[in-house]
Design an enzyme around this catalytic site. Sequence first.
Site, PDB file in Angstrom:
ATOM      1  N   LEU A 180     -27.329  38.176  79.525  1.00 41.47           N
ATOM      2  CA  LEU A 180     -26.950  36.787  79.737  1.00 41.47           C
ATOM      3  C   LEU A 180     -25.445  36.615  79.820  1.00 41.47           C
ATOM      4  O   LEU A 180     -24.878  35.720  79.220  1.00 41.47           O
ATOM      5  CB  LEU A 180     -27.523  35.884  78.640  1.00 41.47           C
ATOM      6  CG  LEU A 180     -29.026  35.641  78.705  1.00 41.47           C
ATOM      7  CD1 LEU A 180     -29.469  34.738  77.575  1.00 41.47           C
ATOM      8  CD2 LEU A 180     -29.406  35.016  80.042  1.00 41.47           C
ATOM      9  N   CYS A 181     -24.809  37.530  80.501  1.00 43.09           N
ATOM     10  CA  CYS A 181     -23.378  37.351  80.710  1.00 43.09           C
ATOM     11  C   CYS A 181     -23.043  37.667  82.171  1.00 43.09           C
ATOM     12  O   CYS A 181     -22.083  38.349  82.465  1.00 43.09           O
ATOM     13  CB  CYS A 181     -22.547  38.184  79.739  1.00 43.09           C
ATOM     14  SG  CYS A 181     -23.136  39.842  79.526  1.00 43.09           S
ATOM     15  N   GLY A 182     -23.869  37.179  83.051  1.00 49.46           N
ATOM     16  CA  GLY A 182     -23.593  37.323  84.474  1.00 49.46           C
ATOM     17  C   GLY A 182     -23.649  38.771  84.909  1.00 49.46           C
ATOM     18  O   GLY A 182     -24.454  39.552  84.402  1.00 49.46           O
TER      19      GLY A 182
END
Lengths: 141, 291
Positions: free
Chosen positions: B88-90
């Site tokens: 969930l950090c691109g």
Amino acid sequence: MAQINLEIVTPDRKVLSQPVDYVGAPGIEGEFGIMANHVPFLSALGVGNLYYKENGKYFYVFVAGGFAEVSNNKVTVLAEVAEKAAEIDVERARRSQERAEERMRQQKEKLDFARAQAALQRSMARMRCRSSAESAGTCAL
Amino acid sequence: MPSLKDVKVKINGVKKTKQITKAMNMVASAKLRNAQNRIERFRPYAEKFYEMLGDLAAGADPSVHPLLETREEVKTVGILVATSDRGLCGSFNTNINQAARKLAEEKKAEGKAVKLYCVGKKGRDFFRRRGYDIALAFGDKMNSFDFSLANQLGLEVIGAYMRGELDEVHLVFGEFISVARQVPRTLGILPMQGSAEKGDDSGNKAEYIYEPSVEGLLAELLPRFIKVQIYRGLLDTSCSEHAARMASMDNATRNCDDMIGALTLQYNKARQAAITKELMDIVGGAEALKG
């Protein structure tokens, strides 16, 4: 009395930065003392206790894996680990000493033996640091 | 046309997602601040270290130390990959992994063996799935690590290098340039490039007394330098991770807003259509009664 600046830094924080009267450090080839206006000097430090004198009192700091540089009336100590006497976890040091001794009894292999020996040295130096500070009355922060 | 209830349920769902992404954004920004503070605290040590090393390297023959010597035949290449533990950090982890994979493939194309040292679950899983040779992997460390992690990694790669198991070591990490920009960076750490980071000589100070000799000091300093570099890579990666997560969660929150807007419009339209239909029914019924 002329003073010299002492600065101790580790990768995680700056442990100390203040003028002191005298610094004694555990050089890799034996202990050395530094006072104000010392000539430029660079030494590797062993595992042990660094102490400094300020206002007639001795303060103790445990250092491991470091270097000391003296220049321009300033002592800079770079160490991987540096703990003031009051910050030392004595209980942990004691446990680690017991563990190390236990391992030294069991291990015959050279590498592990050396590791345990190093751990033992560290934990004993930590405890020595604490007790020196306690007897000098400088254990409080 | 979805029913009124369906749309309502969907709106509520998106709202909840938005709460989560917003919370994650705030957590990430708090952690980013923390990580930046750690870099700040590390800086004095690093600067002093470079200065010392520069002073020493200037006055010594660097070819004496095995860590400085380039090996003629390179058989095995070690790659140290620093990624985060969580997603969930691109595209942050993907970018690092791709950079590391590209490097690994290049080395393999040259006929060299590649060994990986992974910090962070994302990198470990990525390379494990693809069947790479992983010599050492640390998971669940990025959340709270200190210098001892870099120390451990450093000892590991230096040990392997000195035993001849590795002939070259590279570090791949997410360099933190700004809150809005993080790029994967590849850094060759072994063999060390002699005097690459030399301090300026303007200070030309008085002669130092060295204890032990200059060579002895270098032998102590060089391995530490590797650890310092690794630590810096780890710190940068953790900083970048939080910045990347902040940005992607910010985006997600904005997307949620857009979705909620679109869905609300749809809901209102459906509601209006239902009311109109009901009215028509009533009017129709009344007309029929009249007749």
